[in-house]
Design an enzyme around this catalytic site. Sequence first.
Site, PDB file in Angstrom:
ATOM      1  CB  SER A 135      -0.868  -0.193   1.110  1.00  0.00           C
ATOM      2  OG  SER A 135      -1.919   1.100   1.214  1.00  0.00           O
ATOM      3  CG  HIS A 138      -5.800  -0.524  -1.399  1.00  0.00           C
ATOM      4  ND1 HIS A 138      -4.908   0.159  -2.231  1.00  0.00           N
ATOM      5  CD2 HIS A 138      -5.213  -0.460  -0.176  1.00  0.00           C
ATOM      6  CE1 HIS A 138      -3.933   0.561  -1.475  1.00  0.00           C
ATOM      7  NE2 HIS A 138      -3.939   0.196  -0.107  1.00  0.00           N
TER       8      HIS A 138
END
Length: 303
Positions: free
Chosen positions: A86, A189
């Site tokens: 991430s 996400h």
Amino acid sequence: MLVLVAPGQGAQTPGFLTPWLDLPGAADRIAAWSDAIGLDLAHYGTKADADEIRDTAVAQPLLVAAGLLSAAALGEMSPGAVAGHSVGEITAAVFAGVLDDTAALGFVRTRGLAMAEAAAVTETGMSAVLGGDPEQVVAHLEKLGLTPANVNGAGQIVAAGTAEQLAALAEDKPEKARVIALKVAGAFHTHHMAPAVATLQEAAAGLTVADPAVPYVSNKDGQTVAGGDDVIARLVGQVANPVRWDLCMETFKERGVTALIEVCPGGTLTGLAKRALPGVQTLALKTPDDLDAARTLLTEHSA
């Protein structure tokens, strides 16, 4: 072959930066980055409580700064590959020479603010699903309207969605799985983050970018990315798309990884590697006390 990796949001804990600021030059570097992005990184990394550093706009630049600071303390190195989970992908982009540290901190500050703004629209969050058959888990999440936002491998999938959807998951777990709520402030996400993509596209247009000097493994699909512009495009798109850390670990395996070092605040990715990459030596940089062991690992496993 040694891989250098950087963790994502949720790895931060109160005071985790404190021992690192005692290293020569570290406090000055943190102060300069703080001035550059308008955020007191030293305060948040040493004195702030868990709720303060849970704030997306704070956590993301704090994590990137800590990762860069701890990697710099290792000295000169040539890892066989770099990757990040991430927001850790921005840290990894600096390791690969795609961005300089100041540009990366500015970009992640924009990212954190944009994602925090997107997260404020609807009450959303994330929960880790541990165990169960992966295909059945994904099907179960989709039935509840949740997104498998992080497919981490080693029996871990992170679900993201609204508070109501996550509450339904807590009541109706996939077969043979545990569910643990995560300390993050949004459904990262997923489509909930789509508004942040446009903001990051605009910010990316002003970046000075170089091609990776070492293999850069993208968590979009586990592929090794050769072009700097492609790295940046992936950094922009990943905020609204799933993280496939499982595929990154498959790529590490294919490239013959023998050791993995996770920069500060390490622990999450080394834990996954211990389960998914048996036989690979792992080390998490939690405090400066871990630096000597990390340097030894770098020497023994550098190509």
